[in-house]
Design a protein around this motif. Structure first.
Motif, PDB file in Angstrom:
ATOM      1  N   UNK A 122     -88.957  -1.912 -17.547  1.00 15.04           N
ATOM      2  CA  UNK A 122     -88.947  -3.362 -17.791  1.00 15.04           C
ATOM      3  C   UNK A 122     -88.589  -3.668 -19.245  1.00 15.04           C
ATOM      4  N   UNK A 123     -89.225  -2.987 -20.179  1.00 16.23           N
ATOM      5  CA  UNK A 123     -88.961  -3.229 -21.597  1.00 16.23           C
ATOM      6  C   UNK A 123     -87.507  -2.898 -21.940  1.00 16.23           C
ATOM      7  N   UNK A 124     -86.988  -1.816 -21.398  1.00 16.51           N
ATOM      8  CA  UNK A 124     -85.595  -1.444 -21.662  1.00 16.51           C
ATOM      9  C   UNK A 124     -84.639  -2.514 -21.147  1.00 16.51           C
ATOM     10  N   UNK A 125     -84.897  -3.043 -19.960  1.00 12.04           N
ATOM     11  CA  UNK A 125     -84.040  -4.104 -19.418  1.00 12.04           C
ATOM     12  C   UNK A 125     -84.119  -5.369 -20.263  1.00 12.04           C
ATOM     13  N   UNK A 126     -85.306  -5.711 -20.734  1.00 12.97           N
ATOM     14  CA  UNK A 126     -85.453  -6.906 -21.564  1.00 12.97           C
ATOM     15  C   UNK A 126     -84.697  -6.773 -22.878  1.00 12.97           C
ATOM     16  N   UNK A 127     -84.646  -5.564 -23.395  1.00  7.99           N
ATOM     17  CA  UNK A 127     -84.008  -5.340 -24.688  1.00  7.99           C
ATOM     18  C   UNK A 127     -82.508  -5.081 -24.587  1.00  7.99           C
ATOM     19  N   UNK A 128     -82.033  -4.669 -23.423  1.00  6.07           N
ATOM     20  CA  UNK A 128     -80.595  -4.423 -23.258  1.00  6.07           C
ATOM     21  C   UNK A 128     -80.044  -5.480 -22.298  1.00  6.07           C
ATOM     22  N   UNK A 158     -93.282 -14.819 -18.750  1.00  2.00           N
ATOM     23  CA  UNK A 158     -93.849 -13.499 -18.462  1.00  2.00           C
ATOM     24  C   UNK A 158     -93.892 -13.198 -16.967  1.00  2.00           C
ATOM     25  N   UNK A 159     -94.117 -14.220 -16.151  1.00  3.06           N
ATOM     26  CA  UNK A 159     -94.181 -14.006 -14.699  1.00  3.06           C
ATOM     27  C   UNK A 159     -92.821 -13.615 -14.114  1.00  3.06           C
ATOM     28  N   UNK A 160     -91.734 -14.005 -14.741  1.00  3.77           N
ATOM     29  CA  UNK A 160     -90.385 -13.689 -14.248  1.00  3.77           C
ATOM     30  C   UNK A 160     -89.954 -12.272 -14.610  1.00  3.77           C
ATOM     31  N   UNK A 161     -90.595 -11.670 -15.604  1.00  5.64           N
ATOM     32  CA  UNK A 161     -90.210 -10.324 -16.037  1.00  5.64           C
ATOM     33  C   UNK A 161     -90.364  -9.319 -14.898  1.00  5.64           C
ATOM     34  N   UNK A 162     -91.412  -9.462 -14.094  1.00  2.00           N
ATOM     35  CA  UNK A 162     -91.626  -8.524 -12.985  1.00  2.00           C
ATOM     36  C   UNK A 162     -90.466  -8.524 -11.987  1.00  2.00           C
ATOM     37  N   UNK A 163     -89.713  -9.620 -11.930  1.00  5.30           N
ATOM     38  CA  UNK A 163     -88.571  -9.686 -11.017  1.00  5.30           C
ATOM     39  C   UNK A 163     -87.495  -8.670 -11.385  1.00  5.30           C
ATOM     40  N   UNK A 164     -87.508  -8.164 -12.623  1.00  2.00           N
ATOM     41  CA  UNK A 164     -86.528  -7.167 -13.054  1.00  2.00           C
ATOM     42  C   UNK A 164     -86.804  -5.783 -12.472  1.00  2.00           C
ATOM     43  N   UNK A 165     -88.028  -5.558 -12.028  1.00  2.00           N
ATOM     44  CA  UNK A 165     -88.409  -4.232 -11.547  1.00  2.00           C
ATOM     45  C   UNK A 165     -87.908  -4.015 -10.121  1.00  2.00           C
ATOM     46  N   UNK A 166     -87.119  -2.961  -9.881  1.00  2.00           N
ATOM     47  CA  UNK A 166     -86.612  -2.727  -8.526  1.00  2.00           C
ATOM     48  C   UNK A 166     -87.699  -2.230  -7.567  1.00  2.00           C
ATOM     49  N   UNK A 167     -88.792  -1.740  -8.064  1.00  2.00           N
ATOM     50  CA  UNK A 167     -89.879  -1.227  -7.225  1.00  2.00           C
ATOM     51  C   UNK A 167     -90.615  -2.393  -6.565  1.00  2.00           C
ATOM     52  N   UNK A 168     -90.961  -2.198  -5.311  1.00  2.00           N
ATOM     53  CA  UNK A 168     -91.697  -3.217  -4.562  1.00  2.00           C
ATOM     54  C   UNK A 168     -92.998  -2.626  -4.037  1.00  2.00           C
ATOM     55  N   UNK A 169     -93.898  -3.490  -3.623  1.00  2.00           N
ATOM     56  CA  UNK A 169     -95.159  -3.052  -3.045  1.00  2.00           C
ATOM     57  C   UNK A 169     -94.874  -2.190  -1.824  1.00  2.00           C
ATOM     58  N   UNK A 170     -95.566  -1.142  -1.636  1.00  2.00           N
ATOM     59  CA  UNK A 170     -96.764  -0.656  -2.319  1.00  2.00           C
ATOM     60  C   UNK A 170     -96.474   0.333  -3.452  1.00  2.00           C
ATOM     61  N   UNK A 171     -95.225   0.405  -3.907  1.00  2.00           N
ATOM     62  CA  UNK A 171     -94.869   1.368  -4.943  1.00  2.00           C
ATOM     63  C   UNK A 171     -94.622   0.718  -6.297  1.00  2.00           C
ATOM     64  N   UNK A 172     -95.033  -0.529  -6.455  1.00  2.00           N
ATOM     65  CA  UNK A 172     -94.973  -1.210  -7.748  1.00  2.00           C
ATOM     66  C   UNK A 172     -96.347  -1.054  -8.400  1.00  2.00           C
ATOM     67  N   UNK A 173     -96.364  -0.409  -9.554  1.00  2.00           N
ATOM     68  CA  UNK A 173     -97.622  -0.130 -10.236  1.00  2.00           C
ATOM     69  C   UNK A 173     -97.758  -0.919 -11.534  1.00  2.00           C
ATOM     70  N   UNK A 174     -97.162  -2.110 -11.531  1.00  2.00           N
ATOM     71  CA  UNK A 174     -97.322  -3.093 -12.596  1.00  2.00           C
ATOM     72  C   UNK A 174     -97.564  -4.418 -11.886  1.00  2.00           C
ATOM     73  N   UNK A 175     -98.698  -5.050 -12.166  1.00  2.00           N
ATOM     74  CA  UNK A 175     -99.044  -6.298 -11.480  1.00  2.00           C
ATOM     75  C   UNK A 175     -98.714  -7.549 -12.275  1.00  2.00           C
ATOM     76  N   UNK A 176     -98.885  -7.451 -13.590  1.00  2.00           N
ATOM     77  CA  UNK A 176     -98.738  -8.650 -14.418  1.00  2.00           C
ATOM     78  C   UNK A 176     -98.323  -8.242 -15.822  1.00  2.00           C
ATOM     79  N   UNK A 177     -97.374  -8.965 -16.377  1.00  2.00           N
ATOM     80  CA  UNK A 177     -96.988  -8.771 -17.771  1.00  2.00           C
ATOM     81  C   UNK A 177     -97.890  -9.676 -18.606  1.00  2.00           C
ATOM     82  N   UNK A 178     -98.572  -9.104 -19.565  1.00  2.00           N
ATOM     83  CA  UNK A 178     -99.493  -9.897 -20.390  1.00  2.00           C
ATOM     84  C   UNK A 178     -98.927 -10.226 -21.764  1.00  2.00           C
TER      85      UNK A 178
END
Length: 144
Positions: A65-71, A5-25
């Motif tokens: 994130x979910x779309x990338x995980x599924x495709x 779950x911690x590696x999933x966030x690496x798929x998001x191209x957004x970085x701080x301070x514009x990343x509005x997802x902190x943790x995948x639960x």
């Protein structure tokens, strides 16, 4: 497929301070993704209330994130696109000290495109907003 779950966030191209997802639960393949977002983790947030647009963006980022995980993960020349979002506001109480729970579910999934439903819950598990969202991927957009 990413199982950590911690590696999933690496798929998001957004970085701080514009990343509005902190943790995948939670990630349930072919079904859903749940994430947390705490506005207090963002340095420029000195507001009493979280802007609604930030919570909408947290749903959009979770959908990507979910779309990338599924495709498949985005390649170097691809960027995620928000196609549309239809929001229903359930509460206007958006305390900046809260940790918000974002849930996104697959409605329809195609290659690099998806229609999803999402919601944001506050710390008391009360629904703040719900959304129907479509996302896609544009190719040939990144690069030199």
């Amino acid at each position: 497929m990413i199982r950590d779950l911690d590696k999933i966030l690496d798929l998001l191209p957004h970085q701080s301070p514009f990343r509005f997802v902190d943790k995948i639960t939670e990630y349930v393949p072919r079904n859903s993704l749940a994430a947390k977002f705490s506005p207090s983790n963002i340095p420029f947030f000195n507001l009493r209330q979280v802007p609604l647009s930030v919570l909408v963006e947290s749903v959009a980022q979770s959908a990507i994130l979910l779309t990338q995980l599924e495709t498949s993960p985005l390649s170097d020349d691809e960027i995620p696109l928000l196609g549309s979002i239809d929001i229903q506001l359930h509460s206007e109480s958006l305390d900046d000290n809260e940790v918000f729970l974002i849930k996104v579910n697959i409605v329809k999934l195609l290659s690099k495109q998806a229609v999803l439903s999402g919601e944001v819950l506050n710390g008391n598990h009360q629904k703040i907003l719900s959304a129907n969202i479509s996302v896609a991927v544009a190719a040939g957009m990144r690069g030199d």
